[in-house]
Design an enzyme around this catalytic site. Structure first.
Site, PDB file in Angstrom:
ATOM      1  CE  LYS A 113      -4.069   1.709   2.567  1.00 39.89           C
ATOM      2  NZ  LYS A 113      -4.514   1.377   3.659  1.00 39.89           N
ATOM      3  CG  HIS A 115      -2.952   5.053   0.552  1.00 39.20           C
ATOM      4  ND1 HIS A 115      -3.388   4.262  -1.060  1.00 39.20           N
ATOM      5  CD2 HIS A 115      -4.400   5.318   1.000  1.00 39.20           C
ATOM      6  CE1 HIS A 115      -3.855   3.786  -0.722  1.00 39.20           C
ATOM      7  NE2 HIS A 115      -5.073   3.866   0.103  1.00 39.20           N
TER       8      HIS A 115
END
Length: 234
Positions: A113, A115
């Site tokens: 991921k 963010h």
């Protein structure tokens, strides 16, 4: 309660038979002709993805938790490799807590991921002795990936719990080898492995069903022949 140890009490043979029957009735364990990852034509197929409603998943978690407790394996947390291992680890953690053993659980993403918190790991921090929970073990590849991830996080990959041990020869570079994926993980990677049921348990179940008609008797003969050809020395 977090560190409470539950004494092994389950009759593992009876548990295995009950699990095989459950898997057959749920349509997860099927008989016919199925091509495996190794390219073999198998007379049976186990697809844990078909434990696809709340009741089935809850019952599956009970089988896992009972088998894990009966194995006597010591662990500090559970880990579910993406993707099938994620719901397995979560529900087994819930069932273990219900039984009095509340342990953390975590899982990974296939893609990092970029963010928020970022990274590939979700859930509790990986630490201590980690029990990996997955459905089956075909070549040990997923186990090796989990081991590397857990080790990189500073924890100890300690054991693996699976639903079914096929007890058949693994393949390397397209060739059969004399050990199974489970044996490889135990002997070469040094992890304990706990299986709810094995191919031998499946054959024992089919033997008790042989009087149920020609179809079940044929399934028994075909699975027995498959084990004779591809089974490993225990």
């Amino acid at each position: 309660m977090t560190n409470q140890k539950i004494a092994p009490t389950a009759d593992t043979a009876a548990l295995a038979q009950e699990f095989v029957e459950f898997a057959v009735q749920a349509g997860v364990l099927r008989f016919g002709e199925f091509k495996t990852k190794a390219g073999r034509m198998s007379p049976y197929f186990f697809n844990a993805g078909l434990f696809d409603d709340g009741a089935k998943l809850a019952r599956l978690a009970q089988f896992y938790a009972q088998a894990i407790v009966a194995s006597g394996i010591e662990f500090d947390m559970v880990f579910g490799p993406a993707y099938k291992g994620i719901p397995l680890a979560a529900t087994v953690a819930v069932e273990l807590a219900r039984m009095g053993r509340n342990v953390p659980f975590a899982y990974n993403r296939k893609e990092a991921k970029d963010h928020g918190e970022g990274g590939t790991l979700v859930g509790a921090p990986l630490k201590g002795r980690v029990l990996i929970i997955d459905d089956v073990m075909s070549a040990g590849t997923a186990a090796r990936e989990s081991i590397a991830l857990i080790g990189a996080a500073g924890a100890t990959p300690h054991a693996v719990a699976i639903a079914l041990d096929r007890q058949e020869m693994a393949t390397e570079n397209g060739q059969d080898v004399p050990h199974s994926a489970v044996q490889y993980v135990r002997q070469q990677l040094g992890l304990q492995v706990c299986a709810i049921a094995t191919l031998a348990d499946l054959l024992a179940y089919l033997a008790t069903q042989a009087d149920g008609g020609a179809a079940m008797a044929e399934h028994y003969q075909r699975v027995a022949a498959y084990r004779q050809r591809y089974g490993v020395q225990q």
